[in-house]
Design an enzyme around this catalytic site. Structure first.
Site, PDB file in Angstrom:
ATOM      1  N   HIS A 284       0.883  -1.173   0.000  1.00  0.00           N
ATOM      2  CA  HIS A 284       0.000   0.000   0.000  1.00  0.00           C
ATOM      3  C   HIS A 284       0.919   1.221   0.000  1.00  0.00           C
ATOM      4  O   HIS A 284       1.998   1.181   0.602  1.00  0.00           O
ATOM      5  CB  HIS A 284      -0.835   0.104   1.275  1.00  0.00           C
ATOM      6  CG  HIS A 284      -1.733  -1.048   1.569  1.00  0.00           C
ATOM      7  ND1 HIS A 284      -1.284  -2.217   2.122  1.00  0.00           N
ATOM      8  CD2 HIS A 284      -3.063  -1.194   1.413  1.00  0.00           C
ATOM      9  CE1 HIS A 284      -2.307  -3.045   2.291  1.00  0.00           C
ATOM     10  NE2 HIS A 284      -3.407  -2.450   1.868  1.00  0.00           N
TER      11      HIS A 284
ATOM     12  N   ASP B 177       2.260   1.974   3.370  1.00  0.00           N
ATOM     13  CA  ASP B 177       3.179   1.011   4.004  1.00  0.00           C
ATOM     14  C   ASP B 177       4.621   1.446   3.829  1.00  0.00           C
ATOM     15  O   ASP B 177       5.471   1.152   4.667  1.00  0.00           O
ATOM     16  CB  ASP B 177       3.134  -0.381   3.328  1.00  0.00           C
ATOM     17  CG  ASP B 177       1.776  -1.003   3.285  1.00  0.00           C
ATOM     18  OD1 ASP B 177       0.933  -0.619   4.101  1.00  0.00           O
ATOM     19  OD2 ASP B 177       1.561  -1.888   2.424  1.00  0.00           O
TER      20      ASP B 177
ATOM     21  N   GLU C 150     -10.778  -6.460  -4.502  1.00  0.00           N
ATOM     22  CA  GLU C 150     -10.604  -7.534  -3.519  1.00  0.00           C
ATOM     23  C   GLU C 150     -11.823  -7.585  -2.604  1.00  0.00           C
ATOM     24  O   GLU C 150     -11.996  -6.725  -1.738  1.00  0.00           O
ATOM     25  CB  GLU C 150      -9.328  -7.285  -2.696  1.00  0.00           C
ATOM     26  CG  GLU C 150      -9.057  -8.410  -1.715  1.00  0.00           C
ATOM     27  CD  GLU C 150      -7.741  -8.220  -0.973  1.00  0.00           C
ATOM     28  OE1 GLU C 150      -6.747  -7.775  -1.593  1.00  0.00           O
ATOM     29  OE2 GLU C 150      -7.714  -8.531   0.230  1.00  0.00           O
TER      30      GLU C 150
ATOM     31  N   GLU D 221      -9.213 -13.609  -1.509  1.00  0.00           N
ATOM     32  CA  GLU D 221      -8.438 -13.939  -0.301  1.00  0.00           C
ATOM     33  C   GLU D 221      -9.165 -15.014   0.513  1.00  0.00           C
ATOM     34  O   GLU D 221     -10.380 -14.921   0.740  1.00  0.00           O
ATOM     35  CB  GLU D 221      -8.261 -12.656   0.518  1.00  0.00           C
ATOM     36  CG  GLU D 221      -7.545 -12.896   1.824  1.00  0.00           C
ATOM     37  CD  GLU D 221      -7.062 -11.604   2.463  1.00  0.00           C
ATOM     38  OE1 GLU D 221      -6.661 -10.662   1.738  1.00  0.00           O
ATOM     39  OE2 GLU D 221      -7.085 -11.540   3.702  1.00  0.00           O
TER      40      GLU D 221
ATOM     41  N   HIS E  79     -11.049 -13.877   3.702  1.00  0.00           N
ATOM     42  CA  HIS E  79     -12.230 -13.075   3.349  1.00  0.00           C
ATOM     43  C   HIS E  79     -13.371 -13.989   2.897  1.00  0.00           C
ATOM     44  O   HIS E  79     -14.545 -13.741   3.217  1.00  0.00           O
ATOM     45  CB  HIS E  79     -11.904 -12.101   2.205  1.00  0.00           C
ATOM     46  CG  HIS E  79     -10.911 -11.039   2.585  1.00  0.00           C
ATOM     47  ND1 HIS E  79     -10.515 -10.061   1.697  1.00  0.00           N
ATOM     48  CD2 HIS E  79     -10.243 -10.796   3.738  1.00  0.00           C
ATOM     49  CE1 HIS E  79      -9.633  -9.262   2.299  1.00  0.00           C
ATOM     50  NE2 HIS E  79      -9.454  -9.699   3.537  1.00  0.00           N
TER      51      HIS E  79
ATOM     52  N   ASP F 268      -4.886 -13.587  -2.756  1.00  0.00           N
ATOM     53  CA  ASP F 268      -4.217 -13.248  -1.509  1.00  0.00           C
ATOM     54  C   ASP F 268      -4.218 -14.521  -0.672  1.00  0.00           C
ATOM     55  O   ASP F 268      -5.267 -14.992  -0.216  1.00  0.00           O
ATOM     56  CB  ASP F 268      -4.941 -12.112  -0.768  1.00  0.00           C
ATOM     57  CG  ASP F 268      -4.323 -10.757  -1.088  1.00  0.00           C
ATOM     58  OD1 ASP F 268      -3.520 -10.688  -2.036  1.00  0.00           O
ATOM     59  OD2 ASP F 268      -4.658  -9.774  -0.392  1.00  0.00           O
TER      60      ASP F 268
ATOM     61  N   ASP G  45     -10.620 -11.613  10.899  1.00  0.00           N
ATOM     62  CA  ASP G  45      -9.662 -11.796   9.820  1.00  0.00           C
ATOM     63  C   ASP G  45      -8.295 -12.101  10.439  1.00  0.00           C
ATOM     64  O   ASP G  45      -7.577 -11.204  10.836  1.00  0.00           O
ATOM     65  CB  ASP G  45      -9.626 -10.486   9.008  1.00  0.00           C
ATOM     66  CG  ASP G  45      -8.937 -10.652   7.690  1.00  0.00           C
ATOM     67  OD1 ASP G  45      -8.585 -11.793   7.337  1.00  0.00           O
ATOM     68  OD2 ASP G  45      -8.749  -9.634   6.992  1.00  0.00           O
TER      69      ASP G  45
ATOM     70  N   ASP H 232      -5.659 -13.620   9.029  1.00  0.00           N
ATOM     71  CA  ASP H 232      -4.498 -13.525   8.136  1.00  0.00           C
ATOM     72  C   ASP H 232      -3.409 -14.523   8.526  1.00  0.00           C
ATOM     73  O   ASP H 232      -2.223 -14.173   8.623  1.00  0.00           O
ATOM     74  CB  ASP H 232      -3.916 -12.093   8.142  1.00  0.00           C
ATOM     75  CG  ASP H 232      -4.809 -11.119   7.395  1.00  0.00           C
ATOM     76  OD1 ASP H 232      -5.603 -11.556   6.536  1.00  0.00           O
ATOM     77  OD2 ASP H 232      -4.717  -9.904   7.654  1.00  0.00           O
TER      78      ASP H 232
ATOM     79  N   ASP I 129      -0.917 -12.418   2.024  1.00  0.00           N
ATOM     80  CA  ASP I 129      -1.544 -11.419   2.887  1.00  0.00           C
ATOM     81  C   ASP I 129      -1.705 -12.095   4.258  1.00  0.00           C
ATOM     82  O   ASP I 129      -2.807 -12.468   4.670  1.00  0.00           O
ATOM     83  CB  ASP I 129      -2.881 -10.974   2.301  1.00  0.00           C
ATOM     84  CG  ASP I 129      -3.373  -9.707   2.962  1.00  0.00           C
ATOM     85  OD1 ASP I 129      -2.802  -9.331   3.998  1.00  0.00           O
ATOM     86  OD2 ASP I 129      -4.337  -9.096   2.446  1.00  0.00           O
TER      87      ASP I 129
HETATM   88  C1  XUL Z   1      -7.481  -6.546   4.390  1.00  0.00           C
HETATM   89  C2  XUL Z   1      -6.759  -6.928   3.158  1.00  0.00           C
HETATM   90  C3  XUL Z   1      -5.900  -5.878   2.548  1.00  0.00           C
HETATM   91  C4  XUL Z   1      -5.855  -5.925   1.064  1.00  0.00           C
HETATM   92  C5  XUL Z   1      -5.114  -4.776   0.434  1.00  0.00           C
HETATM   93  O1  XUL Z   1      -8.275  -7.544   4.921  1.00  0.00           O
HETATM   94  O2  XUL Z   1      -6.841  -8.045   2.714  1.00  0.00           O
HETATM   95  O3  XUL Z   1      -4.639  -5.982   3.103  1.00  0.00           O
HETATM   96  O4  XUL Z   1      -5.262  -7.101   0.609  1.00  0.00           O
HETATM   97  O5  XUL Z   1      -5.586  -3.554   0.861  1.00  0.00           O
HETATM   98 CO    CO Z   2      -5.850  -9.045   1.125  1.00  0.00          CO
END
Ligand code: XUL
Ligand code: CO
Length: 450
Positions: free
Chosen positions: A102, A105, A233, A269, A272, A297, A308, A310, A341
């Protein structure tokens, strides 16, 4: 062990028992599987935000991570520049060819957009030099339109016009950076593009606003000759109560309704998907079958925690399913890859855990590819699906598939059929045997790895 003490991670083959060392056991980058090198099927990417910015906080506690730059720099821009050296050393030692970030970041914000853009320019100069020197490429970049408090009620769906305008200005710079660094995709994750409460929300107005925003982005990308694939996304919620790009099907419907199907595909993702009440495979299938599979992702959620997480993907059953879908599609997407991610757990706080977690994820996806390839070579899934739908190969089924029947035809065909004949037309799918066969494929295909 810190980054500078780590040697380049090598493939050493399968190893029984504890996975102690820093080595790949399934990911053999140049090994050819189904006509392509593993690295070209998988196109792994490192996520800047998790790997270099994440302090391993959770909603109840501050960061636990040990990172060499903590407490070393008084100026945040100096820290950002130091992280660039670290990042490219990390990519090279891990042997990944892509990364993602991003805008926020990589460089700190100033007081104005102008100041922030100047900070970005300094860091992007250094990233560009490092990309040239190492050959590491940008899978995608994106803009954080959700972190700063100005985006409290969204960006391109904000009820505040000044914020919408700022988001547009921010996006313009981000597209310019993508162009400059040769990003292969450009991602839009609508972090706060949704609502907390419908009573105070004009939903149609907000979604029209964001559609206009996307058209402006597409127009500007065209104007500057930035040819990256745009990706939405989807995520159903978190941080908002409801996010407009809820899941693949909802996002595709939005693109169709707003004349954006030529511009966008989807970045899907795993975690998600779960938050939307789907499996990862479901989301990929929806996108693949309608031509919207763009990129992935790579992460996973947890059955017991509803947010979430991750997590790094280690669930073989899921990586097999994902890679089976990818094999059917021929690739992850025209320019897609597997961006991690994902972050190590809060309890995996050493620097070397950055390597351990990526290795675990890369091996899990490489193993998934090997298993899915075996299933594909044997035509196991294709055969079982062909058999299941074989009644459409002839007779009334063929007429239905070819669109040659009316409801009256269907009535005439069915009117005098006894119940016993209809029950005989249905067949058990022996679903448990199918699942047991998939388990066998996992065990057998991986036992063959040398
Ligand atoms: C948040 C997410 C983000 C996107 C990019 O849940 O997945 O990090 O991948 O903004
Ligand atoms: Co993501």
């Amino acid at each position: 062990m810190g980054l500078w003490d780590v040697d380049k991670i090598e493939y050493v083959g399968r190893q029984k028992g504890p996975q102690e060392g820093l080595a790949f056991h399934y990911y053999d980058a140049d090994r050819v599987v189904a006509g392509k090198k593993m690295k070209d099927w998988l196109r792994f990417g490192v996520a800047w935000w998790h790997t270099f910015d994440q302090e391993l906080v959770d909603p109840f506690g501050t960061g636990t991570a040990h990172r060499p730059w903590y407490g070393k720099y008084s100026n945040p821009l100096d820290e950002a520049l130091a992280k660039v050296d670290y990042a490219f050393e990390f990519f090279t030692k891990l042997g990944v060819e892509y990364f993602c970030f991003h805008d926020r970041d990589i460089a700190p914000e100033g007081d104005t957009l102008r100041e922030t853009n100047a900070n970005l320019d300094k860091v992007v100069d250094k990233i560009e030099e490092n990309m040239k020197a190492t050959g590491v490429k940008l899978l995608w970049n994106t803009s954080s339109l959700f972190t700063n408090p100005r985006f409290v009620s969204g960006a391109a769906t904000s009820p505040f016009a000044d914020i919408y305008a700022y988001a547009g200005g921010q996006l313009k710079k981000s597209l310019e950076i993508g162009k400059r660094l040769g990003a292969e995709n450009y991602v839009f994750w609508g972090g706060r593009e949704g609502y907390e409460n419908l009573w105070n929300t004009e939903m149609k107005r907000e979604t029209d606003h964001i559609a206009k925003f996307f058209h402006m982005c597409a127009d500007y990308a065209k104007e500057i000759g930035f040819e990256a694939q745009f990706l939405i996304e989807p995520k159903p919620k978190e941080p908002t109560l409801h996010q407009y790009d809820f899941d693949a099907a909802t996002a595709i419907e939005f693109l169709r309704n707003h004349d954006l199907t030529d511009v966008f595909k989807l970045n899907l993702e795993g975690n998600h998907a779960n938050l939307a009440g789907h499996t990862y495979q479901h989301e990929i299938r929806v996108a693949r079958e309608s031509g919207f599979l763009g990129s992935l992702d790579a992460n996973q959620g947890d059955k017991l925690i509803g947010w979430d997480m991750d997590e790094f993907p280690t669930d073989l059953y899921e990586t097999v399913a994902v890679m089976w879908e990818v094999l059917q599609a021929g690739s992850i997407g025209p320019h897609g890859g597997l961006n991690f991610d994902a972050k190590p757990r809060r309890t995996s706080f050493y620097e070397e855990d950055l390597f351990r977690s990526h290795i675990a994820g890369m091996d899990a996806y490489a193993a998934g590819l090997l298993v899915a390839d075996k299933m594909n070579q044997d035509g196991f899934i294709q055969n079982l699906q062909a058999e299941r739908y074989s009644s459409y190969d002839s007779g009334i089924g063929k007429d239905i598939d070819e669109g040659n029947v009316t409801l009256a035809d269907l009535e005439a065909y069915s009117l005098d059929k006894p119940q016993s004949e209809l029950i005989a037309a249905t067949k058990s799918d022996h679903l448990e045997s199918v699942k047991a066969t998939i388990n066998n494929y996992i065990i057998d295909a991986l036992a063959e790895v040398e």
